[in-house]
Design a protein around this motif. Structure first.
Motif, PDB file in Angstrom:
ATOM      1  N   ALA A  32       0.830  -1.208   0.000  1.00 31.89           N
ATOM      2  CA  ALA A  32       0.000   0.000   0.000  1.00 31.89           C
ATOM      3  C   ALA A  32       0.866   1.260   0.000  1.00 31.89           C
ATOM      4  O   ALA A  32       0.594   2.224  -0.729  1.00 31.89           O
ATOM      5  N   ALA A  33       1.942   1.252   0.798  1.00 29.26           N
ATOM      6  CA  ALA A  33       2.823   2.419   0.864  1.00 29.26           C
ATOM      7  C   ALA A  33       3.527   2.643  -0.470  1.00 29.26           C
ATOM      8  O   ALA A  33       3.652   3.785  -0.937  1.00 29.26           O
ATOM      9  N   TYR A  34       3.973   1.568  -1.088  1.00 30.36           N
ATOM     10  CA  TYR A  34       4.653   1.703  -2.379  1.00 30.36           C
ATOM     11  C   TYR A  34       3.666   2.150  -3.461  1.00 30.36           C
ATOM     12  O   TYR A  34       4.019   2.926  -4.361  1.00 30.36           O
ATOM     13  N   GLY A  35       2.443   1.688  -3.371  1.00 28.18           N
ATOM     14  CA  GLY A  35       1.420   2.139  -4.311  1.00 28.18           C
ATOM     15  C   GLY A  35       1.178   3.635  -4.216  1.00 28.18           C
ATOM     16  O   GLY A  35       0.967   4.310  -5.235  1.00 28.18           O
ATOM     17  N   ARG A  36       1.232   4.173  -2.992  1.00 33.73           N
ATOM     18  CA  ARG A  36       1.060   5.626  -2.817  1.00 33.73           C
ATOM     19  C   ARG A  36       2.241   6.375  -3.436  1.00 33.73           C
ATOM     20  O   ARG A  36       2.072   7.455  -4.007  1.00 33.73           O
ATOM     21  N   ILE A  56       7.218   8.506   0.778  1.00 29.01           N
ATOM     22  CA  ILE A  56       8.556   8.076   1.173  1.00 29.01           C
ATOM     23  C   ILE A  56       8.644   7.920   2.686  1.00 29.01           C
ATOM     24  O   ILE A  56       9.245   6.974   3.206  1.00 29.01           O
ATOM     25  N   SER A  57       8.022   8.838   3.409  1.00 31.70           N
ATOM     26  CA  SER A  57       7.995   8.738   4.870  1.00 31.70           C
ATOM     27  C   SER A  57       7.277   7.464   5.315  1.00 31.70           C
ATOM     28  O   SER A  57       7.721   6.769   6.235  1.00 31.70           O
ATOM     29  N   ALA A  58       6.181   7.127   4.631  1.00 30.95           N
ATOM     30  CA  ALA A  58       5.441   5.912   4.964  1.00 30.95           C
ATOM     31  C   ALA A  58       6.279   4.667   4.686  1.00 30.95           C
ATOM     32  O   ALA A  58       6.277   3.705   5.473  1.00 30.95           O
ATOM     33  N   LEU A  59       7.023   4.661   3.590  1.00 28.96           N
ATOM     34  CA  LEU A  59       7.901   3.531   3.284  1.00 28.96           C
ATOM     35  C   LEU A  59       9.004   3.392   4.327  1.00 28.96           C
ATOM     36  O   LEU A  59       9.375   2.278   4.709  1.00 28.96           O
ATOM     37  N   ALA A  60       9.532   4.526   4.792  1.00 28.78           N
ATOM     38  CA  ALA A  60      10.563   4.480   5.834  1.00 28.78           C
ATOM     39  C   ALA A  60      10.013   3.839   7.109  1.00 28.78           C
ATOM     40  O   ALA A  60      10.695   3.038   7.754  1.00 28.78           O
ATOM     41  N   GLN A  61       8.780   4.156   7.444  1.00 28.63           N
ATOM     42  CA  GLN A  61       8.167   3.574   8.637  1.00 28.63           C
ATOM     43  C   GLN A  61       7.908   2.083   8.455  1.00 28.63           C
ATOM     44  O   GLN A  61       8.122   1.285   9.372  1.00 28.63           O
ATOM     45  N   VAL A  62       7.463   1.703   7.270  1.00 20.70           N
ATOM     46  CA  VAL A  62       7.203   0.292   6.993  1.00 20.70           C
ATOM     47  C   VAL A  62       8.467  -0.534   7.149  1.00 20.70           C
ATOM     48  O   VAL A  62       8.448  -1.650   7.673  1.00 20.70           O
TER      49      VAL A  62
END
Length: 302
Positions: free
Chosen positions: A99-103, A276-282
């Protein structure tokens, strides 16, 4: 130096210094494969030489046969290189990572939709009145060129994911699901999303070229202004130049990444930064992606 202004390069460091524990194994494999001699070159030369010798031996048509044999040798070598010099990266993403990568991919499409997209290579502050007058009253002079945003893999990688990519001068950034792969010639580095710092800011740009179709014109400047902002009557054909509201996006990291790109629309970078921030958290990073807002007045010289 350009037009009397000391230009400071906005340039990344050595790509080989861009790595962390999670990417070292992948980078070592990619760079090792890239360092291998190209069989396409070896076989093309070998087939050409053999063809020349055979052609000469059977009737003096050596050059013709040699040239005819060159292409098959190169094609066969490329086929082998496609296996020897290519790394396979397969991703089986969990739901939150997918989901994060899709965003991120969706936000990147917003960036590609901008009519104007540039890589900024250098910038310098205008400090004297003569240069200020000669450059429409801009506070800075920048060197920028149109750049490419695309969804594509580097030639050295095969994957079930085709990532967004941004050309930043001699380097290309590939936004993979787990890291940013950085290409510089035949060498590769990587930045983890937790290590990637992003800052974006609107900037007023005195546009001496063609105004992009989606740009917001916020005012005009005289090509040769007086101190009070009016036209300097000593200059003939002193025209007004549009001031456009653009958005600058800086990408940097502690291990050497330092690049600046600019877009012809505002309010397009924040979704990309948030993704990118969401991917870092994931990926379990406790480092935060940075946001900033500011304003500058710029003009360009290529």
């Amino acid at each position: 130096m350009a037009d009397g202004v000391v230009m400071r390069e906005i340039e990344s460091g050595d790509v080989m210094d861009m790595r962390d524990e999670t990417s070292s194994e992948v980078l070592d494999e990619i760079n090792a494969r890239q360092s291998q001699t190209r069989l396409s070159v070896i076989l093309a030369v070998l087939f050409g030489v053999v063809g020349f010798l055979v052609g000469t031996a059977i009737g003096g048509a050596g050059p013709v046969v040699g040239v005819a044999a060159f292409l098959p040798g190169m094609l066969i070598g490329k086929w082998f290189d496609g296996y020897r010099r290519v790394s396979v990266l397969y991703y089986d993403l969990e739901q939150d990572a997918e989901a994060a990568y899709g965003r991120l991919v969706a936000a990147f499409e917003t960036l590609t939709g901008c009519a104007g997209r540039w890589h900024v290579a250098a910038g310098g502050k205008i400090e004297d009145l003569t240069t200020w007058k000669r450059n429409a009253g801009a506070s800075m002079l920048v060197d920028k060129k149109p750049t490419t945003l695309a969804t594509t893999l580097p030639q050295v990688v095969r994957s079930n994911v085709t990532p967004p990519s941004i050309h930043v001068g001699r380097q290309v950034l590939y936004f993979m699901p787990d890291l940013v792969l950085v290409k510089d010639g035949n060498r590769y580095g990587a930045i983890g999303y937790g290590d990637l710092r992003i800052q974006f800011a609107p900037s007023n740009f005195i546009e001496t070229g063609q105004v992009p179709s989606d740009a917001q014109v916020v005012g005009h400047a005289w090509a040769h202004p007086n101190k009070n902002g009016g036209p300097d009557r000593r200059f003939k054909n002193n025209r007004q130049i549009p001031i456009c509201r653009y958005e600058a996006l800086r990408l940097s990291s502690a291990n050497g990444l330092n690049e600046l790109v600019e877009f012809s629309k505002t309010n397009v970078s924040q979704p990309f930064c948030q993704a990118i921030s969401a991917l870092a958290q994931v990926h379990g990073s406790h480092r935060s992606t940075l946001y900033s807002a500011g304003q500058r007045s710029l003009t360009s010289r290529s």
